[in-house]
Enzyme design. Structure first.
Site, PDB file in Angstrom:
ATOM      1  N   GLU A 308      53.469  37.382  57.771  1.00 11.27           N
ATOM      2  CA  GLU A 308      54.630  38.234  56.878  1.00 11.27           C
ATOM      3  C   GLU A 308      54.393  37.951  55.746  1.00 11.27           C
ATOM      4  OE1 GLU A 308      56.426  34.387  58.118  1.00 11.27           O
ATOM      5  OE2 GLU A 308      55.625  36.084  59.142  1.00 11.27           O
ATOM      6  N   ASP A 350      25.524  53.661  30.032  1.00 12.99           N
ATOM      7  CA  ASP A 350      24.829  54.146  28.908  1.00 12.99           C
ATOM      8  C   ASP A 350      23.872  53.279  28.240  1.00 12.99           C
ATOM      9  OD1 ASP A 350      24.703  55.771  26.561  1.00 12.99           O
ATOM     10  OD2 ASP A 350      26.643  54.806  25.567  1.00 12.99           O
ATOM     11  N   ASP A 660      31.645  55.150  25.959  1.00 14.93           N
ATOM     12  CA  ASP A 660      32.546  54.446  24.577  1.00 14.93           C
ATOM     13  C   ASP A 660      32.782  55.898  23.844  1.00 14.93           C
ATOM     14  OD1 ASP A 660      30.083  55.647  23.873  1.00 14.93           O
ATOM     15  OD2 ASP A 660      29.354  53.789  22.735  1.00 14.93           O
ATOM     16  N   ASN A 765      54.421  28.198  61.090  1.00 19.62           N
ATOM     17  CA  ASN A 765      54.215  29.430  60.441  1.00 19.62           C
ATOM     18  C   ASN A 765      54.736  28.880  58.873  1.00 19.62           C
ATOM     19  OD1 ASN A 765      53.398  31.936  61.002  1.00 19.62           O
ATOM     20  ND2 ASN A 765      55.338  32.644  60.419  1.00 19.62           N
ATOM     21  N   THR A 768      51.531  26.389  57.224  1.00 21.55           N
ATOM     22  CA  THR A 768      50.154  26.684  57.434  1.00 21.55           C
ATOM     23  C   THR A 768      49.860  28.059  57.046  1.00 21.55           C
ATOM     24  OG1 THR A 768      50.474  27.360  59.786  1.00 21.55           O
ATOM     25  CG2 THR A 768      49.917  25.202  59.561  1.00 21.55           C
ATOM     26  N   ASP A 769      50.896  29.028  57.007  1.00 16.93           N
ATOM     27  CA  ASP A 769      50.467  30.324  56.404  1.00 16.93           C
ATOM     28  C   ASP A 769      50.928  30.646  55.083  1.00 16.93           C
ATOM     29  OD1 ASP A 769      50.207  31.000  59.073  1.00 16.93           O
ATOM     30  OD2 ASP A 769      51.549  32.653  59.345  1.00 16.93           O
TER      31      ASP A 769
END
Length: 945
Positions: A308, A350, A660, A765, A768-769
């Site tokens: 999430e 260019d 430019d 979760n 570690t996330d």
């Protein structure tokens, strides 16, 4: 139409276009020559506010924080809180509702993390917007200065030039060949001629020739105008007030991440339902508490399986990457452009100022006595003269060269000066080339003292010459005309020539030699200019150019070139190595374009350029075929640039285009990545572009492509990490329930058979996330990103091979976790002696360490985790924090009660670390196989012709 604000002293109903300039100036309290004073401008800015259109109201911080809870996954967690609280109440409220409190704290922690990440992304984007803010020229205190557009106030005297964006509604007080593009307001495609005029009676916007309006652009000419309205009082402000705010469309990457999240969410909900149903069937449910436990497990599993925090992490990684690009002098205006930049397959550049130094340099001087080479490049006057291989020219040749270079410097309006140790010019770069070459001889001061300008005959496109009339103080103040111009024209005005210190008649043989010299310089793709002079008789008429520029004494011809940037050749080679095709599109001469392109390695020497006239002669099919094989385009117009870009894109290319000038804006807007020059670029091109080069350097583009590819790789890294880690959690719980009888869980006497409890899954979760995934988003290169061909637009971020890796690594995590639980539980495949809480804590810890080890695996799909292992200090810091938190949850009594853990022995910690590292060794073997497989397929693939 915008009316005069009442504060200016004129009725709001009055139209500034219909009021005389004197009345406007009086009402505004300003001067049409000197503008406002700085103090008055500051006072008005404080009173009236900045010159910016009103945007959507800023979202309060408390709303941003609440928005973090507006997510289906958070709703699941809140349902879990309600379920656990109801169960606690039904059981008679024994102790504290630990499950509900822990889940609530996790929800709050996730919300705070998301809020902080969003704030960092917003701050990064705001900083970039400040870097790319438009500027305008104004007169204040009588002096011209450049200020941010939002600093304009009513009464400011704006200075308008070709390419400028008009910063506010203003009444013209001066105009010279001024034309303005007003399509953004009127829909009129043609530019509108502007003049200092007062309209009679009401007039529609397009007929107000004496007014310029905010949001339009100067297409041609110059002018000055008094600001009559700013911000929401402008015509553009009235339009903005009528518009509904629209949300920015998600980028392709964001859309794919959304698809992944939805697909994974559906899959996990199905798995969660299967797990819940299986648990009910396997377990001996004895009451409401057991039902709540199973439901919490299902909810937690669904939450844990979907990353999430991914959208927030994605925004932060893109924002930080864009900030790194800015430090490399490449300012990306929108985060969404980063992913496209990394996919660029063609860079259409260019020539002048991007591939070259934009510092015109005289390389050769051709006189009657031969050719002299001038060493040194650019505006720094360091170099010498070499004649036919000799260290210095002979006295005769040197005398001729001095007259050529000093004469060209006299017939010039450029200036060369040193500021802060850097040499810079003012005026025409070609004229400045003479000043630089002359200064290399050390004769500038003598020339300044000797000659005094009397008059000038300006350059015209019809004559192709410029003349200066000088008084020669070393020859009795005798006047002399010195002319510089196109060789073919100037030679026709000459009857004599300078040879050494003498003057001889210009016979046919000498004239032919001079023309041959010009041809030789042109064949070397050098721009040519010739110099001639003539002493004037006393009282001679100097008013007529025709009479002055005749019977001239020819001195010599110079060959001038804008030298290529040394770093550009390296960058072109790097781009080719990365599978990126570099093409040059320029308005310059075909010979010059091919010469520079060959020097830089864009084409082979002797290649041909495609000109604008040739493009016009090709039908669509022939043109598409020509574009596939042509890499140099010369003498092209804006329509040709646009046609080239369209053809490249139709052929499946992702095109980055530089420019430019105003005429580049359509092509920049049409390109996948429009790149404007930060130094020489006009405000119009900067507005049309998605990226701005702060140093106008081609090498910066290639460096930005490298950075873009690195950012995209990092996105794949943390996606690989998050998905495989979450897959490990899902498979651990699912297989743990299904295989409970094989691993000893069914014999524990527990009513509900679970390998992990809900709060443990949520804890995994949380630690570690977040930080490890974010640290992977700023990971330095672990492999050479420029060794691969560009990513195709149709290529998925997560392809089949990556999905297989996610499933395989997740399965290894689940096996290692469940094997550890079996190791300590009585019964099962391996006989153990520990309690369920002890075995579950060990399995819980193994799953955490598996995911932490997985951070090293996920840094590359094929490169060993041990390659450049210690380059990412942020990753090591995040892992250190995660390990400390896991130790705390295992050994602190307060957390033991909250998460159902018990302390582990030192031996068990070693076992947990060892089992967790299994995912690392498995991935190393998988990478070894992939490297062998990729290498064998490359060697067996047929070579490309």
């Amino acid at each position: 139409m915008a009316k005069m604000p009442p504060r200016l002293g004129i009725a709001a109903a009055d139209d500034p276009a219909a009021i005389s300039i004197d009345e406007i100036a009086h009402a505004l309290g300003t001067d049409v020559e000197a503008g406002l004073s700085s103090a008055e401008a500051a006072r008005r800015l404080q009173s009236d506010g900045p010159n910016v259109l009103r945007s959507a109201p800023t979202t309060p911080n408390w709303r941003k924080l609440l928005a973090q809870f507006q997510d289906p996954l958070i709703y699941l967690l809140l349902v879990a809180v309600i379920i656990s609280t109801v169960a606690w109440l039904l059981e008679g409220r024994p102790g504290w509702p630990v499950d509900a409190l822990v889940i609530a704290l996790i929800v709050i922690a996730n919300a705070i993390l998301g809020y902080v990440q969003q704030a960092r992304a917003e701050h990064a984007v705001a900083a970039l917007q400040r870097m790319t803010a438009a500027t305008v020229a104004v007169i204040r205190d009588g002096d011209p200065i450049r200020i941010p557009s939002d600093g304009l106030v009513c009464g400011d005297l704006m200075v308008l030039s070709e390419g400028d964006a008009v910063g506010a509604d203003a009444r013209l007080v001066r105009a010279a060949a001024l034309r303005v593009q007003e399509a953004s307001l009127t829909g009129e495609s043609e530019s509108v001629h502007k003049e200092v005029a007062t309209v009679r009676g009401p007039a529609v916007l397009g007929d107000q020739r004496g007014m310029v309006f905010k949001g339009t652009a100067v297409a041609q000419g110059t002018g000055r105008a008094l600001v009559t309205a700013t911000a929401m009082d402008t015509e553009m402000g009235e339009i903005a007030a009528m518009l509904e705010s629209t949300a920015e469309a998600p980028t392709p990457l964001q859309r794919e991440v959304g698809r992944i999240g939805r697909a994974l969410g559906i899959a996990v909900v199905v798995i969660a339902l299967v797990v819940v149903v299986s648990t009910f069937l396997i377990s001996d449910i004895r009451g409401a508490a057991d039902i709540v436990t199973v439901l919490l497990l299902g909810v937690s599993l669904a939450v844990a399986a979907v990353p999430e925090g991914l959208p927030a992490i994605l925004s932060v990684v893109l924002a930080l990457g864009v900030q790194r690009m800015a430090r490399h002098r490449a300012v990306v205006k929108k985060l969404s452009s980063v992913e496209t930049l990394g996919s660029a397959s063609v860079i259409a550049s260019d020539k002048t100022g991007t591939l070259t130094k934009s510092e015109m340099t005289i390389q050769r001087v051709m006189t009657a006595s031969g050719s002299t080479r001038v060493t040194g490049v650019g505006y720094t006057p360091e170099g010498s003269l070499q004649h036919q291989g000799a260290a210095s020219p002979t006295a005769a040749v040197l005398a001729e060269d001095i007259v050529v270079l000093s004469g060209g410097s006299l017939a010039s309006n450029a200036a060369l000066r040193q500021r802060d140790g850097q040499w810079e010019i003012q005026g025409d770069p070609t004229e400045a080339a003479f000043l630089v070459a002359e200064r290399k001889l050390g004769l500038t001061e003598r020339r300044i003292q000797r000659f005094e300008r009397i008059a000038e005959v300006p350059f015209t496109s019809e004559r192709k010459m410029m003349s200066s009339i000088e008084r020669d103080h070393e020859h009795g103040d005798q006047p002399v005309v010195i002319t510089k111009g196109a060789p073919d024209v100037l030679i026709g005005r000459c009857t004599r020539a300078r040879v050494g210190m003498a003057v001889v008649d210009l016979d046919d043989d000498l004239r032919r030699r001079i023309l041959d010299d010009v041809t030789e310089l042109s064949d070397d793709a050098l721009r040519t200019l010739s110099v001639a002079y003539r002493p004037l008789a006393a009282g001679e008429d100097t008013a007529s150019a025709e009479l002055l520029e005749r019977d001239l004494i020819f001195v010599g011809t110079v060959g001038i070139i804008d030298p290529p940037r040394p770093e550009a050749a390296v960058a072109v080679e790097e781009a080719r190595r990365a599978g990126i095709r570099v093409i040059m599109i320029t308005g310059d001469h075909p010979g010059t374009a091919v010469r520079i392109a060959a020097d830089l390695g864009i084409v082979e020497p002797g290649s041909a350029a495609l000109t604008g006239l040739q493009i016009d002669a090709l039908d669509d099919d022939s043109f598409v075929e020509a574009v596939r094989h042509t890499s140099v385009y010369a003498r092209v117009a804006p329509k040709h640039k646009l046609r080239i870009i369209d053809a490249l894109q139709a052929d499946g290319n992702v095109v980055a285009m530089t420019g430019d000038g105003v005429n580049d804006a359509p092509a920049l807007k049409a390109a996948d990545i429009g790149i404007a020059m930060g130094i020489t670029g006009t405000e119009v091109t900067k507005e049309a572009a998605k990226m701005i080069l702060a140093d106008d350097n081609f090498a910066t583009i290639v460096e930005a492509v490298r950075e873009g590819r690195g950012i995209f790789n990092n996105i794949r890294k943390f996606l690989r990490y998050l998905l495989s880690s979450n897959m490990g959690e899902v498979l651990t719980v699912f297989l743990g329930v299904v295989l409970a009888g094989f691993i000893g869980l069914a014999g524990t006497g527990e009513a509900v058979v679970l390998p992990l409890v809900a709060t443990q899954i949520l804890w995994i979760n949380l630690i570690t996330d977040s930080a490890p995934a974010l640290a992977m988003g700023v990971d330095p290169e672990t492999e050479d990103v420029m060794a691969h061909r560009p990513r195709r637009p149709s290529e998925r971020v997560i392809d089949f091979r990556m999905w297989m890796g996610v499933i395989e690594v997740g399965a290894v995590m689940a096996v290692a976790t469940l094997a550890t639980i079996d190791l300590y539980l009585p019964g099962g495949l391996i006989e153990g002696t520990r309690s369920l809480d002890n075995a579950r804590t060990a399995g819980f810890t193994v799953l955490v360490f598996s995911q932490l080890f997985n951070t090293f695996n996920a840094r590359s799909e094929t490169v060993s985790a041990f390659h450049r292992l210690f380059v990412n200090r942020w990753l090591w810091g995040a892992l250190g924090v995660s390990v400390l938190l896991q130790v705390a949850v295992v050994h602190l009594p307060l957390l033991n009660a909250a998460f159902g853990t018990v302390p582990l022995s030192a031996g068990q910690w070693l076992v947990c670390v060892g089992m967790g590292s299994a995912v690392l060794w498995f991935s190393e073997l998988r990478k070894l196989f992939l490297r062998w497989w990729i290498g064998s397929h490359r060697s067996s693939a047929p070579s490309e012709s």
